[in-house]
Scaffold this active site. Sequence first.
Site, PDB file in Angstrom:
ATOM      1  N   GLY A  12       0.784  -1.231   0.000  1.00 25.97           N
ATOM      2  CA  GLY A  12       0.000   0.000   0.000  1.00 25.97           C
ATOM      3  C   GLY A  12       0.815   1.279   0.000  1.00 25.97           C
ATOM      4  O   GLY A  12       0.380   2.308  -0.521  1.00 25.97           O
TER       5      GLY A  12
ATOM      6  N   GLU B  27       3.709   4.390   5.931  1.00 28.98           N
ATOM      7  CA  GLU B  27       2.515   3.556   5.748  1.00 28.98           C
ATOM      8  C   GLU B  27       1.473   4.313   4.934  1.00 28.98           C
ATOM      9  O   GLU B  27       1.426   5.543   4.963  1.00 28.98           O
ATOM     10  CB  GLU B  27       1.896   3.211   7.116  1.00 28.98           C
ATOM     11  CG  GLU B  27       2.290   1.862   7.667  1.00 28.98           C
ATOM     12  CD  GLU B  27       1.593   0.681   6.970  1.00 28.98           C
ATOM     13  OE1 GLU B  27       1.148   0.817   5.814  1.00 28.98           O
ATOM     14  OE2 GLU B  27       1.514  -0.379   7.592  1.00 28.98           O
TER      15      GLU B  27
ATOM     16  N   ASP C 277      -5.296   1.805  10.390  1.00 30.53           N
ATOM     17  CA  ASP C 277      -6.727   1.557  10.610  1.00 30.53           C
ATOM     18  C   ASP C 277      -6.897   1.157  12.071  1.00 30.53           C
ATOM     19  O   ASP C 277      -7.002   2.012  12.953  1.00 30.53           O
ATOM     20  CB  ASP C 277      -7.156   0.465   9.631  1.00 30.53           C
ATOM     21  CG  ASP C 277      -8.653   0.263   9.587  1.00 30.53           C
ATOM     22  OD1 ASP C 277      -9.318   0.484  10.607  1.00 30.53           O
ATOM     23  OD2 ASP C 277      -9.180  -0.127   8.536  1.00 30.53           O
TER      24      ASP C 277
ATOM     25  N   ARG D   1      -5.425   0.114  -6.817  1.00 30.87           N
ATOM     26  CA  ARG D   1      -4.236   0.731  -6.204  1.00 30.87           C
ATOM     27  C   ARG D   1      -3.693   1.874  -7.053  1.00 30.87           C
ATOM     28  O   ARG D   1      -3.075   2.786  -6.540  1.00 30.87           O
ATOM     29  CB  ARG D   1      -3.121  -0.311  -6.040  1.00 30.87           C
ATOM     30  CG  ARG D   1      -3.375  -1.376  -4.990  1.00 30.87           C
ATOM     31  CD  ARG D   1      -2.065  -2.103  -4.696  1.00 30.87           C
ATOM     32  NE  ARG D   1      -2.249  -3.392  -4.066  1.00 30.87           N
ATOM     33  CZ  ARG D   1      -2.320  -3.610  -2.756  1.00 30.87           C
ATOM     34  NH1 ARG D   1      -2.234  -2.585  -1.929  1.00 30.87           N
ATOM     35  NH2 ARG D   1      -2.466  -4.811  -2.268  1.00 30.87           N
TER      36      ARG D   1
HETATM   37  C1  PRP Z   1      -2.847  -2.381   5.167  1.00 25.53           C
HETATM   38  C2  PRP Z   1      -2.026  -1.127   5.406  1.00 25.53           C
HETATM   39  C3  PRP Z   1      -1.469  -1.365   6.770  1.00 25.53           C
HETATM   40  C4  PRP Z   1      -2.542  -2.156   7.458  1.00 25.53           C
HETATM   41  C5  PRP Z   1      -3.342  -1.249   8.349  1.00 25.53           C
HETATM   42  O1  PRP Z   1      -2.064  -3.379   4.639  1.00 25.53           O
HETATM   43  O2  PRP Z   1      -1.041  -0.940   4.439  1.00 25.53           O
HETATM   44  O3  PRP Z   1      -0.267  -2.091   6.725  1.00 25.53           O
HETATM   45  O4  PRP Z   1      -3.377  -2.718   6.450  1.00 25.53           O
HETATM   46  O5  PRP Z   1      -4.362  -1.952   9.015  1.00 25.53           O
HETATM   47  P1  PRP Z   1      -4.436  -2.048  10.614  1.00 25.53           P
HETATM   48  O6  PRP Z   1      -4.091  -0.714  11.155  1.00 25.53           O
HETATM   49  O7  PRP Z   1      -5.885  -2.421  10.869  1.00 25.53           O
HETATM   50  O8  PRP Z   1      -3.518  -3.128  11.066  1.00 25.53           O
HETATM   51  P2  PRP Z   1      -2.629  -4.746   4.027  1.00 25.53           P
HETATM   52  O9  PRP Z   1      -2.418  -5.850   5.020  1.00 25.53           O
HETATM   53  O10 PRP Z   1      -4.038  -4.577   3.544  1.00 25.53           O
HETATM   54  O11 PRP Z   1      -1.644  -5.019   2.821  1.00 25.53           O
HETATM   55  P3  PRP Z   1      -1.322  -4.137   1.490  1.00 25.53           P
HETATM   56  O12 PRP Z   1      -0.606  -2.889   1.944  1.00 25.53           O
HETATM   57  O13 PRP Z   1      -0.436  -5.027   0.692  1.00 25.53           O
HETATM   58  O14 PRP Z   1      -2.626  -3.825   0.799  1.00 25.53           O
END
Ligand code: PRP
Length: 209
Positions: A43, A98, A102, A164
């Site tokens: 991401g 990041e 979330d 994306r």
């Molecule tokens: C997303 C984002 C963070 C995480 C945040 O990654 O990039 O790393 O989720 O979520 P949280 O605060 O609830 O833990 P994801 O695992 O979806 O992978 P990606 O970046 O490859 O889409």
Amino acid sequence: MGADLAEVLIPPDRLQGRIAELAAQIDADYADRELLLVGVLKGAVMVMADLARAMRLPVQMDWMAVSSYGSGTKSSGVVRILKDLDCDITDRHVLVVEDIVDSGLTLSWLVRNLQSRGPASLQVCALLRKPSAARVDIDVAYTGFDIGDAFVIGYGLDYAERYRNLPFIGTLAPHVYGGGPDGTETTTLAAGAAAAEEPVPRGASGNTL
Ligand code: PRP
């Protein structure tokens, strides 16, 4: 993407404007230090690329890929490293980049993991934060935008690996992920995961439904 997009939440010019401000702040804060940017795949690719190019300091870059597991779409804080850093961060000044915080569980784990490697300093820059979804307190030194609980896509953020490459942050129309007209959840998100007993990787970047 047509009808899949509910609205453009943050247009490209606002994204770039805010990233320029963050870059200037980081430049000033690290003026006398050598900085390593650590992007969290996948991401953070867009924000990392634009942030690094908006900075004046010569930075180094490295990448980590982690997988957050949870039931359905919720992060559980159980994280697996898919790709570790190439470099040793002992005694280095590290800024984790990041796309979104979330629940904060992924980052909380990551910060603890990186801290155990003995960096000289460790800070976090997140383009987006969802304060209403936070389950743990994370010290984010540089935040782009605080947003509400909408399901966001674009500029690195995906829904089932799509969207994306949108140049803006948008909200996904509820019908795409099975939400009701008001955005309330009516089905489980992760394709084929609804009946799974094993924890499953979440289907979308940092989005909880
Ligand atoms: C997303 C984002 C963070 C995480 C945040 O990654 O990039 O790393 O989720 O979520 P949280 O605060 O609830 O833990 P994801 O695992 O979806 O992978 P990606 O970046 O490859 O889409």
